[in-house]
Motif scaffolding. Sequence first.
Motif, PDB file in Angstrom:
ATOM      1  N   LYS A   1       0.815  -1.219   0.000  1.00 22.83           N
ATOM      2  CA  LYS A   1       0.000   0.000   0.000  1.00 22.83           C
ATOM      3  C   LYS A   1       0.849   1.268   0.000  1.00 22.83           C
ATOM      4  O   LYS A   1       0.546   2.188  -0.757  1.00 22.83           O
ATOM      5  CB  LYS A   1      -0.970  -0.020   1.179  1.00 22.83           C
ATOM      6  CG  LYS A   1      -2.145  -0.920   0.946  1.00 22.83           C
ATOM      7  CD  LYS A   1      -3.232  -0.677   1.954  1.00 22.83           C
ATOM      8  CE  LYS A   1      -4.419  -1.548   1.616  1.00 22.83           C
ATOM      9  NZ  LYS A   1      -5.581  -1.195   2.397  1.00 22.83           N
ATOM     10  N   PRO A   2       1.908   1.383   0.824  1.00 25.23           N
ATOM     11  CA  PRO A   2       2.715   2.617   0.747  1.00 25.23           C
ATOM     12  C   PRO A   2       3.388   2.787  -0.619  1.00 25.23           C
ATOM     13  O   PRO A   2       3.490   3.899  -1.134  1.00 25.23           O
ATOM     14  CB  PRO A   2       3.755   2.455   1.835  1.00 25.23           C
ATOM     15  CG  PRO A   2       3.203   1.449   2.779  1.00 25.23           C
ATOM     16  CD  PRO A   2       2.318   0.556   1.951  1.00 25.23           C
TER      17      PRO A   2
ATOM     18  N   PHE B   1       3.376   5.749  -5.806  1.00 21.10           N
ATOM     19  CA  PHE B   1       3.259   5.833  -7.261  1.00 21.10           C
ATOM     20  C   PHE B   1       2.051   6.665  -7.674  1.00 21.10           C
ATOM     21  O   PHE B   1       2.096   7.416  -8.646  1.00 21.10           O
ATOM     22  CB  PHE B   1       3.170   4.438  -7.884  1.00 21.10           C
ATOM     23  CG  PHE B   1       4.499   3.763  -8.053  1.00 21.10           C
ATOM     24  CD1 PHE B   1       5.537   4.389  -8.727  1.00 21.10           C
ATOM     25  CD2 PHE B   1       4.706   2.502  -7.536  1.00 21.10           C
ATOM     26  CE1 PHE B   1       6.755   3.769  -8.896  1.00 21.10           C
ATOM     27  CE2 PHE B   1       5.923   1.865  -7.690  1.00 21.10           C
ATOM     28  CZ  PHE B   1       6.958   2.501  -8.377  1.00 21.10           C
ATOM     29  N   ALA B   2       0.945   6.542  -6.942  1.00 23.92           N
ATOM     30  CA  ALA B   2      -0.257   7.312  -7.262  1.00 23.92           C
ATOM     31  C   ALA B   2       0.011   8.806  -7.135  1.00 23.92           C
ATOM     32  O   ALA B   2      -0.406   9.598  -7.990  1.00 23.92           O
ATOM     33  CB  ALA B   2      -1.409   6.888  -6.357  1.00 23.92           C
ATOM     34  N   VAL B   3       0.741   9.218  -6.086  1.00 26.80           N
ATOM     35  CA  VAL B   3       1.055  10.640  -5.909  1.00 26.80           C
ATOM     36  C   VAL B   3       1.947  11.125  -7.049  1.00 26.80           C
ATOM     37  O   VAL B   3       1.742  12.207  -7.607  1.00 26.80           O
ATOM     38  CB  VAL B   3       1.735  10.868  -4.536  1.00 26.80           C
ATOM     39  CG1 VAL B   3       2.304  12.269  -4.433  1.00 26.80           C
ATOM     40  CG2 VAL B   3       0.745  10.609  -3.408  1.00 26.80           C
ATOM     41  N   ILE B   4       2.933  10.327  -7.429  1.00 25.77           N
ATOM     42  CA  ILE B   4       3.830  10.728  -8.521  1.00 25.77           C
ATOM     43  C   ILE B   4       3.057  10.879  -9.827  1.00 25.77           C
ATOM     44  O   ILE B   4       3.223  11.869 -10.553  1.00 25.77           O
ATOM     45  CB  ILE B   4       4.970   9.700  -8.665  1.00 25.77           C
ATOM     46  CG1 ILE B   4       5.905   9.798  -7.464  1.00 25.77           C
ATOM     47  CG2 ILE B   4       5.743   9.926  -9.959  1.00 25.77           C
ATOM     48  CD1 ILE B   4       6.955   8.711  -7.405  1.00 25.77           C
ATOM     49  N   PHE B   5       2.172   9.926 -10.129  1.00 23.24           N
ATOM     50  CA  PHE B   5       1.412  10.014 -11.377  1.00 23.24           C
ATOM     51  C   PHE B   5       0.436  11.182 -11.354  1.00 23.24           C
ATOM     52  O   PHE B   5       0.203  11.820 -12.377  1.00 23.24           O
ATOM     53  CB  PHE B   5       0.684   8.703 -11.652  1.00 23.24           C
ATOM     54  CG  PHE B   5       1.599   7.600 -12.111  1.00 23.24           C
ATOM     55  CD1 PHE B   5       2.442   7.778 -13.199  1.00 23.24           C
ATOM     56  CD2 PHE B   5       1.614   6.384 -11.464  1.00 23.24           C
ATOM     57  CE1 PHE B   5       3.286   6.776 -13.629  1.00 23.24           C
ATOM     58  CE2 PHE B   5       2.460   5.367 -11.883  1.00 23.24           C
ATOM     59  CZ  PHE B   5       3.302   5.562 -12.966  1.00 23.24           C
TER      60      PHE B   5
END
Length: 52
Positions: A3-4, A9-13
């Motif tokens: 999860k972390p 990756f979600a924040v970067i994208f």
Amino acid sequence: MKKPLLSGFAVIFLLMGCGADGPPEPPTAKATAPPLGLSISGQVQVGVSGGF
């Protein structure tokens, strides 16, 4: 543990997709548009020739 990593990756994208690299720029207009339509030129000869 996954999860972390996935949330990182979600924040970067999300940052990549929201224009974090600079302000958005509108697309530029093309200098010349391609001509529309169809143009045909030339000669055509149809016939039969010969002798007996």
